[in-house]
Motif scaffolding. Structure first.
Motif, short mmCIF file in Angstrom:
data_model
loop_
_atom_site.label_atom_id
_atom_site.label_comp_id
_atom_site.label_asym_id
_atom_site.label_seq_id
_atom_site.Cartn_x
_atom_site.Cartn_y
_atom_site.Cartn_z
N LYS A 97 -7.22 -2.29 -1.82
CA LYS A 97 -7.76 -1.54 -2.95
C LYS A 97 -9.28 -1.64 -3.07
O LYS A 97 -9.84 -1.20 -4.07
N ASN A 146 6.99 -3.84 -9.58
CA ASN A 146 6.78 -2.87 -8.51
C ASN A 146 8.05 -2.12 -8.17
O ASN A 146 8.26 -0.99 -8.61
N ALA A 245 0.49 3.48 -14.54
CA ALA A 245 0.24 4.24 -13.31
C ALA A 245 -1.14 4.89 -13.37
O ALA A 245 -1.73 5.06 -14.43
N MET A 249 -2.45 5.96 -7.19
CA MET A 249 -1.17 5.55 -6.62
C MET A 249 -0.61 6.64 -5.72
O MET A 249 -0.03 6.36 -4.67
#
Length: 280
Positions: A97, A146, A245, A249
């Motif tokens: 990330k 997750n 979210a 993503m």
């Protein structure tokens, strides 16, 4: 040996406590929440951000699933000459990330990477061997944020939309396997003063990962690919159904996020299970 587990009520920390008990230890568990009723564990309630307000007996091994920065700041207060190994968890997100489209994510992983390095420097200054474990996607059916979140979305909608074809590769890893790996790393001289990626056994596409969640729910696979441009346009509508979210993503569904497990296999026998979640 006496082990201290910080974050013992979390999904990974709880399994570490279980594995220590199975190995014949009576571990010390530090957590901010209420003490457990397990009698073979010495439960201490405390906040790692305030390490000077509680006293710990000397330990030989410290396992930490809490944030590395908190541990780095607290470790001088927790240290005793008996402490020989620190095993701490961070995340492969430090790598995956770093170039996120979301500024907050980039800042979060930057701080995480700095915390990891501060912990390593603190251990080195205290003369304590360390091992840093970076998991991939952690799951523990019904408990994680997750895979379980995706399973709940499937149960609610009956289908899963994907941004594009979902060809990005993933390696989900079970929380219990992480605990097994942590104990093995702590016992391995070869794992001292090293950072390891610890992925799951299977390398599968994001689409196949979602498909196996359907399988674990005993539901037919209903996966709907959506063009990325349409995904971004529709995200503001869909976001209320997917808490926490963000649009990045969807972009990552096409990005490979895989890591080499060979160093962990060689140094401490890393051998995780296949990704076949069950939600019975």
């Amino acid at each position: 040996m006496t082990s201290l587990v910080i974050g013992a009520t979390g999904i990974v920390g709880g399994y570490i406590v279980d594995r220590l008990l199975q190995a014949g230890e009576r571990p010390i568990a530090l957590s901010r929440s209420t003490h457990s009723s397990v009698t073979d564990v010495e439960w201490l309630k405390g906040d790692l951000a305030e390490p000077d307000v509680f006293e710990l007996p000397p330990v030989t091994t410290l396992y930490c699933t809490a944030h590395a920065g908190l541990l780095a700041n607290a470790l001088p207060h927790l240290y005793s000459p008996l402490l020989t190994r620190v095993v701490a968890f961070t995340s492969t997100s430090i790598v995956t990330k770093i170039d996120s489209d979301i500024a907050a994510e980039r800042e979060s992983v930057r701080l995480w990477a700095e915390a990891e390095q501060k912990l390593i420097s603190t251990c080195d200054s205290l003369g304590v061997a360390w091992t840093v474990l970076r998991p991939t996607i952690i799951y523990d059916e019904g408990r994680d944020a997750n895979i379980t979140r995706l399973s709940r979305l499937i149960q609610r909608l009956g289908f899963i939309p994907l941004a594009g074809s979902g060809t990005g590769l993933r390696q989900p890893v079970h929380a219990e396997d992480l605990a097994i790996g942590a104990l093995a790393a702590a016992a391995s001289p070869a794992a001292a003063n090293k950072i390891y990626a610890i992925p799951g056994k299977d390398t599968i596409t994001y689409r196949e990962m979602v498909g196996r969640i359907f399988d674990g729910l005993h539901k037919p696979r209903r996966i709907i690919p959506i063009p990325p441009a349409l995904w971004r346009a529709a995200f503001s509508v869909a976001k209320p159904f997917v808490p926490n979210a963000n649009v990045a993503m969807g972009n990552r569904m096409a990005k490979d996020m895989i890591f080499d497990s060979a160093p962990a296999k060689e140094d401490f026998g890393w051998n995780p299970r296949e990704f076949r979640p069950k939600f019975d």
